[in-house]
Design an enzyme around this catalytic site. Structure first.
Site, PDB file in Angstrom:
ATOM      1  N   ASP A 155      14.196   2.018   2.834  1.00 20.45           N
ATOM      2  CA  ASP A 155      15.024   3.475   2.466  1.00 20.45           C
ATOM      3  C   ASP A 155      15.602   3.482   4.062  1.00 20.45           C
ATOM      4  O   ASP A 155      15.147   3.788   5.123  1.00 20.45           O
ATOM      5  CB  ASP A 155      13.794   4.358   2.525  1.00 20.45           C
ATOM      6  CG  ASP A 155      14.497   5.540   2.663  1.00 20.45           C
ATOM      7  OD1 ASP A 155      15.635   5.999   2.532  1.00 20.45           O
ATOM      8  OD2 ASP A 155      13.458   6.718   2.784  1.00 20.45           O
ATOM      9  N   HIS A 156      17.005   3.520   3.904  1.00 23.87           N
ATOM     10  CA  HIS A 156      17.668   3.565   5.267  1.00 23.87           C
ATOM     11  C   HIS A 156      17.426   4.813   6.113  1.00 23.87           C
ATOM     12  O   HIS A 156      17.680   4.913   7.280  1.00 23.87           O
ATOM     13  CB  HIS A 156      19.297   3.328   5.089  1.00 23.87           C
ATOM     14  CG  HIS A 156      19.997   4.598   4.452  1.00 23.87           C
ATOM     15  ND1 HIS A 156      20.142   4.663   2.960  1.00 23.87           N
ATOM     16  CD2 HIS A 156      20.652   5.671   4.972  1.00 23.87           C
ATOM     17  CE1 HIS A 156      20.664   5.638   2.907  1.00 23.87           C
ATOM     18  NE2 HIS A 156      20.988   6.365   3.960  1.00 23.87           N
ATOM     19  N   HIS A 200      14.164   9.294  -0.514  1.00 26.05           N
ATOM     20  CA  HIS A 200      14.428   9.704   0.915  1.00 26.05           C
ATOM     21  C   HIS A 200      13.799  11.133   1.416  1.00 26.05           C
ATOM     22  O   HIS A 200      12.980  10.863   2.553  1.00 26.05           O
ATOM     23  CB  HIS A 200      16.071  10.059   0.896  1.00 26.05           C
ATOM     24  CG  HIS A 200      16.860   8.839   0.629  1.00 26.05           C
ATOM     25  ND1 HIS A 200      16.627   7.771   1.199  1.00 26.05           N
ATOM     26  CD2 HIS A 200      17.978   8.895  -0.023  1.00 26.05           C
ATOM     27  CE1 HIS A 200      17.496   6.894   0.928  1.00 26.05           C
ATOM     28  NE2 HIS A 200      18.590   7.610   0.093  1.00 26.05           N
TER      29      HIS A 200
END
Length: 484
Positions: free
Chosen positions: A177-178, A240
Protein backbone atom coordinates in the site's frame (compact mmCIF):
# COMPACT_ATOMS: atom_id res chain seq x y z
CA UNK A 1 21.86 0.52 6.90
CA UNK A 2 23.41 -2.18 4.74
CA UNK A 3 22.13 -2.46 1.19
CA UNK A 4 20.10 -5.31 -0.27
CA UNK A 5 21.64 -8.46 -1.68
CA UNK A 6 21.92 -8.88 -5.43
CA UNK A 7 18.44 -9.23 -6.94
CA UNK A 8 16.59 -10.29 -10.04
CA UNK A 9 13.38 -8.23 -10.04
CA UNK A 10 10.51 -9.57 -12.16
CA UNK A 11 7.77 -7.08 -13.07
CA UNK A 12 4.57 -8.87 -14.05
CA UNK A 13 2.41 -6.37 -15.94
CA UNK A 14 5.56 -4.59 -17.13
CA UNK A 15 3.76 -2.67 -19.89
CA UNK A 16 0.88 -1.52 -17.69
CA UNK A 17 0.09 1.92 -16.33
CA UNK A 18 1.48 1.23 -12.84
CA UNK A 19 4.79 -0.01 -14.20
CA UNK A 20 5.16 2.99 -16.49
CA UNK A 21 4.09 5.65 -13.99
CA UNK A 22 5.62 4.33 -10.77
CA UNK A 23 7.65 1.13 -10.88
CA UNK A 24 10.16 1.72 -13.67
CA UNK A 25 10.74 5.39 -12.75
CA UNK A 26 10.95 4.41 -9.08
CA UNK A 27 13.50 1.68 -9.69
CA UNK A 28 15.63 4.06 -11.71
CA UNK A 29 15.46 6.68 -8.94
CA UNK A 30 16.67 4.03 -6.49
CA UNK A 31 19.53 3.35 -8.89
CA UNK A 32 20.51 7.03 -9.09
CA UNK A 33 20.36 7.25 -5.28
CA UNK A 34 22.71 4.26 -4.99
CA UNK A 35 20.07 2.20 -3.17
CA UNK A 36 19.69 -0.70 -5.60
CA UNK A 37 21.99 -3.69 -5.00
CA UNK A 38 25.47 -3.70 -6.47
CA UNK A 39 24.19 -6.38 -8.81
CA UNK A 40 20.64 -6.23 -10.14
CA UNK A 41 18.62 -7.26 -13.17
CA UNK A 42 15.02 -6.29 -14.04
CA UNK A 43 12.94 -8.71 -16.08
CA UNK A 44 9.70 -7.45 -17.57
CA UNK A 45 6.91 -9.95 -18.16
CA UNK A 46 3.45 -10.03 -19.73
CA UNK A 47 1.32 -12.78 -21.27
CA UNK A 48 2.72 -14.07 -24.57
CA UNK A 49 0.10 -12.17 -26.59
CA UNK A 50 1.64 -8.88 -25.33
CA UNK A 51 5.28 -9.96 -25.48
CA UNK A 52 7.93 -7.56 -26.72
CA UNK A 53 11.60 -7.66 -27.55
CA UNK A 54 14.32 -6.64 -25.13
CA UNK A 55 14.98 -3.48 -27.17
CA UNK A 56 11.28 -2.58 -27.16
CA UNK A 57 11.11 -3.01 -23.37
CA UNK A 58 14.16 -0.80 -22.92
CA UNK A 59 12.56 1.85 -25.13
CA UNK A 60 9.35 1.64 -23.08
CA UNK A 61 11.35 2.05 -19.85
CA UNK A 62 13.21 5.06 -21.30
CA UNK A 63 9.94 6.77 -22.21
CA UNK A 64 8.41 5.95 -18.81
CA UNK A 65 11.37 7.38 -16.89
CA UNK A 66 11.56 10.45 -19.14
CA UNK A 67 7.84 11.15 -18.74
CA UNK A 68 7.17 10.25 -15.10
CA UNK A 69 10.55 10.00 -13.37
CA UNK A 70 12.32 12.43 -11.07
CA UNK A 71 15.69 11.29 -12.46
CA UNK A 72 16.15 11.66 -16.21
CA UNK A 73 17.39 8.71 -18.31
CA UNK A 74 20.89 9.97 -19.08
CA UNK A 75 24.46 9.31 -18.03
CA UNK A 76 26.29 6.21 -16.84
CA UNK A 77 23.65 5.27 -14.25
CA UNK A 78 21.01 5.10 -17.00
CA UNK A 79 23.33 3.05 -19.19
CA UNK A 80 23.78 0.50 -16.39
CA UNK A 81 20.05 0.50 -15.65
CA UNK A 82 19.13 0.06 -19.31
CA UNK A 83 21.56 -2.83 -19.67
CA UNK A 84 19.90 -4.53 -16.70
CA UNK A 85 16.54 -4.72 -18.50
CA UNK A 86 15.35 -7.87 -20.24
CA UNK A 87 11.98 -9.43 -21.07
CA UNK A 88 10.38 -12.84 -20.68
CA UNK A 89 6.74 -13.56 -21.52
CA UNK A 90 4.81 -15.95 -19.30
CA UNK A 91 1.52 -17.76 -19.65
CA UNK A 92 0.24 -20.14 -16.94
CA UNK A 93 0.63 -23.04 -19.35
CA UNK A 94 3.99 -21.85 -20.72
CA UNK A 95 6.42 -20.16 -18.32
CA UNK A 96 9.39 -21.14 -20.49
CA UNK A 97 10.38 -17.68 -21.82
CA UNK A 98 10.23 -16.19 -18.31
CA UNK A 99 12.29 -19.03 -16.86
CA UNK A 100 14.91 -18.52 -19.54
CA UNK A 101 15.04 -14.75 -18.92
CA UNK A 102 15.39 -15.20 -15.13
CA UNK A 103 18.11 -17.84 -15.58
CA UNK A 104 20.04 -15.58 -17.95
CA UNK A 105 19.73 -12.66 -15.53
CA UNK A 106 20.99 -14.77 -12.63
CA UNK A 107 23.90 -16.12 -14.64
CA UNK A 108 24.94 -12.58 -15.53
CA UNK A 109 25.07 -11.82 -11.79
CA UNK A 110 27.14 -14.88 -11.03
CA UNK A 111 24.22 -17.05 -9.94
CA UNK A 112 24.02 -16.02 -6.26
CA UNK A 113 21.07 -13.61 -6.13
CA UNK A 114 17.60 -13.24 -4.67
CA UNK A 115 14.35 -12.95 -6.61
CA UNK A 116 11.61 -10.36 -6.18
CA UNK A 117 8.32 -10.77 -8.04
CA UNK A 118 6.07 -7.70 -8.32
CA UNK A 119 2.49 -8.54 -9.32
CA UNK A 120 1.50 -5.27 -11.03
CA UNK A 121 -1.49 -7.04 -12.58
CA UNK A 122 -5.27 -7.12 -12.08
CA UNK A 123 -6.32 -9.09 -8.97
CA UNK A 124 -8.17 -11.55 -11.21
CA UNK A 125 -4.78 -12.71 -12.52
CA UNK A 126 -3.13 -13.22 -9.12
CA UNK A 127 -4.13 -16.87 -8.74
CA UNK A 128 -2.94 -17.94 -12.18
CA UNK A 129 0.44 -16.19 -11.83
CA UNK A 130 0.96 -17.55 -8.30
CA UNK A 131 0.02 -21.01 -9.55
CA UNK A 132 2.42 -20.72 -12.47
CA UNK A 133 5.26 -19.74 -10.12
CA UNK A 134 4.36 -22.67 -7.89
CA UNK A 135 4.84 -25.05 -10.82
CA UNK A 136 8.46 -23.91 -11.14
CA UNK A 137 11.38 -23.50 -8.74
CA UNK A 138 11.22 -19.70 -9.01
CA UNK A 139 9.72 -19.18 -5.49
CA UNK A 140 12.95 -20.49 -3.94
CA UNK A 141 14.92 -17.65 -2.32
CA UNK A 142 12.19 -15.25 -3.49
CA UNK A 143 9.75 -12.63 -2.24
CA UNK A 144 6.49 -11.50 -3.85
CA UNK A 145 4.89 -8.04 -3.84
CA UNK A 146 1.08 -8.19 -4.17
CA UNK A 147 -0.85 -5.10 -5.27
CA UNK A 148 -4.19 -4.09 -3.82
CA UNK A 149 -7.07 -4.75 -3.61
CA UNK A 150 -6.42 -7.81 -1.46
CA UNK A 151 -9.74 -9.47 -2.27
CA UNK A 152 -13.17 -7.92 -2.55
CA UNK A 153 -14.68 -9.31 0.67
CA UNK A 154 -13.74 -11.65 3.51
CA UNK A 155 -14.25 -14.86 1.56
CA UNK A 156 -12.21 -13.73 -1.46
CA UNK A 157 -9.43 -12.37 0.79
CA UNK A 158 -9.23 -15.68 2.61
CA UNK A 159 -9.16 -17.54 -0.71
CA UNK A 160 -6.43 -15.25 -2.06
CA UNK A 161 -4.34 -15.69 1.09
CA UNK A 162 -4.77 -19.46 0.87
CA UNK A 163 -3.66 -19.42 -2.78
CA UNK A 164 -0.59 -17.32 -1.98
CA UNK A 165 0.34 -19.50 1.01
CA UNK A 166 0.33 -22.66 -1.09
CA UNK A 167 3.43 -21.25 -2.83
CA UNK A 168 4.89 -18.55 -0.57
CA UNK A 169 5.31 -18.45 3.19
CA UNK A 170 3.85 -15.34 4.82
CA UNK A 171 7.41 -14.15 5.50
CA UNK A 172 7.88 -13.96 1.71
CA UNK A 173 4.69 -11.96 1.02
CA UNK A 174 4.64 -8.16 0.77
CA UNK A 175 1.10 -6.73 0.32
CA UNK A 176 1.86 -3.21 -0.82
CA UNK A 177 0.00 0.00 0.00
CA UNK A 178 1.97 2.99 -1.25
CA UNK A 179 0.31 5.25 1.34
CA UNK A 180 2.32 3.45 4.04
CA UNK A 181 5.56 4.24 2.21
CA UNK A 182 4.99 8.00 2.41
CA UNK A 183 7.48 9.94 4.52
CA UNK A 184 4.62 11.93 6.02
CA UNK A 185 2.76 8.75 7.10
CA UNK A 186 5.91 7.20 8.52
CA UNK A 187 6.45 10.46 10.42
CA UNK A 188 3.25 9.81 12.39
CA UNK A 189 5.19 7.16 14.30
CA UNK A 190 7.90 9.70 15.13
CA UNK A 191 5.34 12.40 16.01
CA UNK A 192 3.53 10.12 18.43
CA UNK A 193 6.18 8.00 20.04
CA UNK A 194 9.21 10.33 20.06
CA UNK A 195 7.48 13.38 21.56
CA UNK A 196 6.26 13.59 25.14
CA UNK A 197 3.88 16.42 24.26
CA UNK A 198 1.74 14.14 22.09
CA UNK A 199 1.74 10.52 23.24
CA UNK A 200 0.19 11.18 26.70
CA UNK A 201 -2.86 12.81 25.06
CA UNK A 202 -3.22 10.34 22.16
CA UNK A 203 -6.30 8.58 23.58
CA UNK A 204 -10.02 8.83 24.27
CA UNK A 205 -9.50 10.96 27.39
CA UNK A 206 -8.19 13.85 25.29
CA UNK A 207 -9.31 13.21 21.69
CA UNK A 208 -13.01 13.47 20.84
CA UNK A 209 -12.88 12.41 17.16
CA UNK A 210 -10.49 11.54 14.33
CA UNK A 211 -10.89 12.24 10.60
CA UNK A 212 -8.98 10.66 7.71
CA UNK A 213 -9.96 12.63 4.60
CA UNK A 214 -8.66 11.77 1.12
CA UNK A 215 -10.77 13.51 -1.56
CA UNK A 216 -9.66 13.27 -5.20
CA UNK A 217 -10.38 15.63 -8.09
CA UNK A 218 -9.89 13.04 -10.82
CA UNK A 219 -12.74 11.01 -12.28
CA UNK A 220 -12.40 7.55 -13.80
CA UNK A 221 -9.61 8.45 -16.23
CA UNK A 222 -10.53 5.51 -18.49
CA UNK A 223 -10.52 2.93 -15.67
CA UNK A 224 -14.19 1.98 -15.81
CA UNK A 225 -13.49 -1.75 -16.15
CA UNK A 226 -11.49 -1.75 -12.91
CA UNK A 227 -13.66 0.72 -11.02
CA UNK A 228 -17.00 -0.90 -11.82
CA UNK A 229 -15.86 -4.01 -9.99
CA UNK A 230 -14.34 -2.11 -7.09
CA UNK A 231 -15.89 1.24 -6.16
CA UNK A 232 -14.59 3.83 -3.70
CA UNK A 233 -14.90 1.67 -0.59
CA UNK A 234 -12.80 -1.23 -1.89
CA UNK A 235 -10.44 0.98 -3.89
CA UNK A 236 -9.62 3.55 -1.20
CA UNK A 237 -11.19 2.94 2.20
CA UNK A 238 -10.16 -0.68 2.80
CA UNK A 239 -6.72 -0.51 1.24
CA UNK A 240 -5.58 3.03 2.10
CA UNK A 241 -7.60 4.95 4.68
CA UNK A 242 -8.07 2.09 7.15
CA UNK A 243 -4.36 1.33 6.87
CA UNK A 244 -3.63 4.94 7.85
CA UNK A 245 -6.19 4.59 10.67
CA UNK A 246 -4.13 1.65 11.92
CA UNK A 247 -0.99 3.82 12.15
CA UNK A 248 -2.89 6.62 13.92
CA UNK A 249 -4.63 4.33 16.42
CA UNK A 250 -2.00 1.69 17.25
CA UNK A 251 -0.46 1.28 20.69
CA UNK A 252 3.31 1.75 21.08
CA UNK A 253 5.24 -1.27 19.78
CA UNK A 254 8.20 -2.52 21.79
CA UNK A 255 10.37 -1.66 18.75
CA UNK A 256 9.97 -0.57 15.14
CA UNK A 257 10.93 -4.01 13.88
CA UNK A 258 8.42 -5.64 11.54
CA UNK A 259 6.73 -8.09 13.90
CA UNK A 260 6.02 -5.80 16.88
CA UNK A 261 4.99 -2.94 14.60
CA UNK A 262 2.58 -5.09 12.60
CA UNK A 263 1.31 -6.82 15.75
CA UNK A 264 0.15 -3.48 17.19
CA UNK A 265 -1.39 -2.31 13.90
CA UNK A 266 -3.25 -5.59 13.46
CA UNK A 267 -4.60 -5.36 17.02
CA UNK A 268 -6.34 -2.17 15.89
CA UNK A 269 -7.88 -3.98 12.91
CA UNK A 270 -9.02 -6.82 15.17
CA UNK A 271 -10.67 -4.24 17.48
CA UNK A 272 -12.66 -2.57 14.67
CA UNK A 273 -16.37 -2.69 15.36
CA UNK A 274 -18.48 -3.97 12.44
CA UNK A 275 -19.36 -1.06 10.15
CA UNK A 276 -23.02 -0.12 10.50
CA UNK A 277 -24.63 0.68 7.12
CA UNK A 278 -26.57 3.49 8.86
CA UNK A 279 -23.19 5.17 9.49
CA UNK A 280 -22.18 5.16 5.82
CA UNK A 281 -22.85 7.60 2.98
CA UNK A 282 -22.33 6.28 -0.54
CA UNK A 283 -22.34 8.71 -3.45
CA UNK A 284 -22.03 8.70 -7.23
CA UNK A 285 -21.00 11.81 -9.12
CA UNK A 286 -23.43 13.13 -11.69
CA UNK A 287 -22.32 11.99 -15.12
CA UNK A 288 -20.73 8.74 -13.93
CA UNK A 289 -23.32 6.67 -15.79
CA UNK A 290 -22.26 8.37 -19.04
CA UNK A 291 -18.62 7.32 -18.65
CA UNK A 292 -17.44 4.79 -21.29
CA UNK A 293 -17.63 1.28 -19.93
CA UNK A 294 -20.04 2.07 -17.07
CA UNK A 295 -23.29 0.13 -16.95
CA UNK A 296 -26.32 2.42 -17.45
CA UNK A 297 -27.88 1.16 -14.20
CA UNK A 298 -24.64 1.01 -12.20
CA UNK A 299 -24.90 1.44 -8.44
CA UNK A 300 -21.12 1.57 -8.00
CA UNK A 301 -20.17 4.27 -5.51
CA UNK A 302 -17.58 6.88 -6.46
CA UNK A 303 -17.69 8.35 -2.94
CA UNK A 304 -17.74 6.88 0.54
CA UNK A 305 -17.90 8.59 3.92
CA UNK A 306 -18.33 6.52 7.06
CA UNK A 307 -17.97 6.33 10.80
CA UNK A 308 -15.84 3.59 12.35
CA UNK A 309 -15.02 2.73 15.95
CA UNK A 310 -12.04 0.99 17.52
CA UNK A 311 -13.32 -0.99 20.49
CA UNK A 312 -10.32 -1.00 22.82
CA UNK A 313 -9.19 0.80 25.97
CA UNK A 314 -7.40 3.58 24.11
CA UNK A 315 -10.20 4.53 21.69
CA UNK A 316 -13.57 3.26 22.96
CA UNK A 317 -16.27 5.80 22.13
CA UNK A 318 -14.11 7.90 19.79
CA UNK A 319 -15.57 8.08 16.25
CA UNK A 320 -13.18 7.74 13.31
CA UNK A 321 -14.61 9.47 10.22
CA UNK A 322 -13.23 8.39 6.85
CA UNK A 323 -14.02 10.07 3.51
CA UNK A 324 -12.78 9.56 -0.04
CA UNK A 325 -14.23 9.94 -3.51
CA UNK A 326 -13.77 10.90 -7.15
CA UNK A 327 -14.48 14.26 -8.81
CA UNK A 328 -14.44 16.20 -5.54
CA UNK A 329 -13.50 19.81 -4.90
CA UNK A 330 -9.82 19.27 -4.04
CA UNK A 331 -7.16 16.61 -3.90
CA UNK A 332 -6.11 16.35 -0.25
CA UNK A 333 -4.72 13.80 2.22
CA UNK A 334 -5.40 15.00 5.76
CA UNK A 335 -5.72 13.50 9.24
CA UNK A 336 -7.43 15.60 11.90
CA UNK A 337 -7.52 14.77 15.61
CA UNK A 338 -10.05 16.93 17.44
CA UNK A 339 -9.08 17.51 21.08
CA UNK A 340 -11.67 17.67 23.81
CA UNK A 341 -12.58 21.23 24.72
CA UNK A 342 -11.60 22.40 28.22
CA UNK A 343 -14.03 24.40 30.38
CA UNK A 344 -14.28 27.83 28.75
CA UNK A 345 -16.87 29.54 30.94
CA UNK A 346 -14.50 32.41 31.73
CA UNK A 347 -14.29 33.13 27.98
CA UNK A 348 -18.00 32.73 27.22
CA UNK A 349 -18.51 36.32 26.01
CA UNK A 350 -15.33 36.33 23.94
CA UNK A 351 -16.29 33.05 22.24
CA UNK A 352 -19.87 34.02 21.43
CA UNK A 353 -19.10 35.06 17.84
CA UNK A 354 -16.47 32.37 17.16
CA UNK A 355 -17.15 29.70 14.53
CA UNK A 356 -18.22 26.25 15.66
CA UNK A 357 -14.96 24.73 14.45
CA UNK A 358 -12.79 26.58 16.97
CA UNK A 359 -11.48 23.68 19.05
CA UNK A 360 -7.91 22.55 19.50
CA UNK A 361 -6.71 20.14 16.82
CA UNK A 362 -3.71 18.24 15.62
CA UNK A 363 -3.72 18.28 11.81
CA UNK A 364 -1.45 16.07 9.71
CA UNK A 365 -1.34 16.65 5.97
CA UNK A 366 0.21 13.49 4.52
CA UNK A 367 0.23 14.63 0.94
CA UNK A 368 3.71 15.10 -0.50
CA UNK A 369 5.68 16.78 1.01
CA UNK A 370 3.23 17.24 3.92
CA UNK A 371 2.96 19.30 7.09
CA UNK A 372 1.84 19.04 10.72
CA UNK A 373 -0.07 21.73 12.59
CA UNK A 374 -1.39 22.28 16.09
CA UNK A 375 -4.48 24.51 16.06
CA UNK A 376 -5.26 26.40 19.27
CA UNK A 377 -6.86 29.56 20.65
CA UNK A 378 -4.74 32.61 21.51
CA UNK A 379 -5.44 36.11 22.77
CA UNK A 380 -5.80 38.73 20.06
CA UNK A 381 -3.61 41.78 20.81
CA UNK A 382 -5.58 44.60 22.39
CA UNK A 383 -7.16 45.68 25.66
CA UNK A 384 -9.90 43.02 25.64
CA UNK A 385 -9.54 39.27 26.21
CA UNK A 386 -10.62 38.26 22.75
CA UNK A 387 -9.66 34.79 21.51
CA UNK A 388 -8.69 34.02 17.94
CA UNK A 389 -7.64 30.74 16.26
CA UNK A 390 -3.89 30.32 15.80
CA UNK A 391 -1.57 27.56 14.54
CA UNK A 392 1.92 26.22 15.03
CA UNK A 393 3.18 24.46 11.93
CA UNK A 394 5.95 22.20 10.73
CA UNK A 395 6.33 21.87 6.94
CA UNK A 396 8.49 19.27 5.27
CA UNK A 397 9.11 21.63 2.33
CA UNK A 398 12.19 23.67 3.13
CA UNK A 399 12.88 21.86 6.41
CA UNK A 400 14.93 18.94 5.12
CA UNK A 401 16.82 18.08 1.96
CA UNK A 402 14.00 16.66 -0.11
CA UNK A 403 16.47 14.95 -2.42
CA UNK A 404 16.91 12.40 0.36
CA UNK A 405 13.23 11.50 0.24
CA UNK A 406 11.78 8.47 -1.51
CA UNK A 407 8.30 8.20 -2.94
CA UNK A 408 6.01 5.55 -1.48
CA UNK A 409 6.67 2.87 -4.07
CA UNK A 410 10.43 3.50 -4.01
CA UNK A 411 10.62 3.12 -0.24
CA UNK A 412 8.50 -0.02 -0.22
CA UNK A 413 10.31 -1.76 -3.09
CA UNK A 414 13.58 -1.10 -1.26
CA UNK A 415 12.10 -2.50 1.97
CA UNK A 416 10.92 -5.60 0.10
CA UNK A 417 14.42 -6.21 -1.26
CA UNK A 418 15.75 -5.84 2.30
CA UNK A 419 13.08 -8.24 3.56
CA UNK A 420 11.60 -5.61 5.92
CA UNK A 421 7.83 -6.19 6.22
CA UNK A 422 7.20 -3.34 8.70
CA UNK A 423 5.10 -1.22 6.31
CA UNK A 424 3.30 -4.08 4.56
CA UNK A 425 -0.08 -5.60 5.36
CA UNK A 426 -0.28 -9.01 7.01
CA UNK A 427 -2.84 -11.64 5.98
CA UNK A 428 -4.70 -11.64 9.31
CA UNK A 429 -4.82 -7.85 9.32
CA UNK A 430 -6.55 -7.61 5.95
CA UNK A 431 -8.99 -10.35 6.97
CA UNK A 432 -9.90 -8.42 10.14
CA UNK A 433 -10.68 -5.36 7.99
CA UNK A 434 -12.89 -7.34 5.61
CA UNK A 435 -14.65 -8.97 8.57
CA UNK A 436 -15.54 -5.53 9.98
CA UNK A 437 -16.72 -4.48 6.49
CA UNK A 438 -19.09 -7.42 6.01
CA UNK A 439 -22.30 -5.73 7.29
CA UNK A 440 -21.79 -2.83 4.85
CA UNK A 441 -20.98 -5.12 1.90
CA UNK A 442 -24.06 -7.25 2.61
CA UNK A 443 -26.41 -4.29 3.03
CA UNK A 444 -25.00 -1.19 1.32
CA UNK A 445 -27.11 1.98 1.47
CA UNK A 446 -28.19 3.37 -1.91
CA UNK A 447 -25.87 5.76 -3.73
CA UNK A 448 -26.76 9.43 -3.60
CA UNK A 449 -25.88 11.83 -6.44
CA UNK A 450 -23.42 14.67 -5.98
CA UNK A 451 -22.16 17.38 -8.29
CA UNK A 452 -18.62 17.06 -9.65
CA UNK A 453 -16.41 19.57 -7.86
CA UNK A 454 -18.43 19.40 -4.63
CA UNK A 455 -17.51 17.65 -1.36
CA UNK A 456 -20.03 14.84 -1.77
CA UNK A 457 -23.74 14.28 -1.13
CA UNK A 458 -25.25 16.93 1.11
CA UNK A 459 -26.78 17.07 3.66
CA UNK A 460 -25.92 13.41 4.26
CA UNK A 461 -22.20 13.92 4.83
CA UNK A 462 -22.78 16.80 7.26
CA UNK A 463 -25.41 14.80 9.15
CA UNK A 464 -23.00 11.85 9.38
CA UNK A 465 -20.32 13.83 11.21
CA UNK A 466 -22.50 16.24 13.24
CA UNK A 467 -21.91 18.01 15.57
CA UNK A 468 -18.39 18.18 14.11
CA UNK A 469 -17.62 19.66 10.69
CA UNK A 470 -15.34 18.13 8.08
CA UNK A 471 -12.01 19.85 8.62
CA UNK A 472 -9.91 20.55 5.52
CA UNK A 473 -7.81 23.69 6.10
CA UNK A 474 -6.28 25.30 3.05
CA UNK A 475 -2.48 24.96 3.24
CA UNK A 476 -1.81 28.25 1.44
CA UNK A 477 -4.26 30.24 3.56
CA UNK A 478 -3.38 28.57 6.82
CA UNK A 479 0.36 28.35 6.26
CA UNK A 480 1.47 31.06 3.83
CA UNK A 481 5.18 30.29 4.15
CA UNK A 482 7.38 27.23 4.21
CA UNK A 483 9.58 25.90 6.94
CA UNK A 484 8.51 26.10 10.56
Amino acid sequence: MSGPDDHVIVLFGATGDLAKRKLLPGLFHLATAGLLPDGYRIVGSTPARSAMSEDAFRALAHDAVATFGRSKPTGPVWKTFEESLSFGAADPEDPGPLLAAVRAAEESLGGASRRLFHLAIPPSAFASIIGMLGDTDLPENAKVIVEKPFGTDLASAQALNETIHTVFDESQVFRIDHFLGKESVDNILALRFANGMFEPIWNRDHISYVQVDVPETLGLEGRAHFYEGTGAFRDMIVTHLIQVLGIVAMDPPVSLAAQPLRDEKDKVFEALRPIEPAHVVRGQYEGYLDEPGVAPDSSTETFTALRMEVDNWRWAGVPFYLRSGKSLAQRRQVITLGLREPPLRMFATELADQPQDRGNKIVIDFGDPGWIAAAFLAKEPGPAMRLEPATMTFCYAGSFCEENGLEGYERLILDAMLGDQSLFTRSDGIEHIWRASTPLLENPPPVQPYAPGSWGPEPAISDLIAPHPWHLPEPVQMFPGTGT
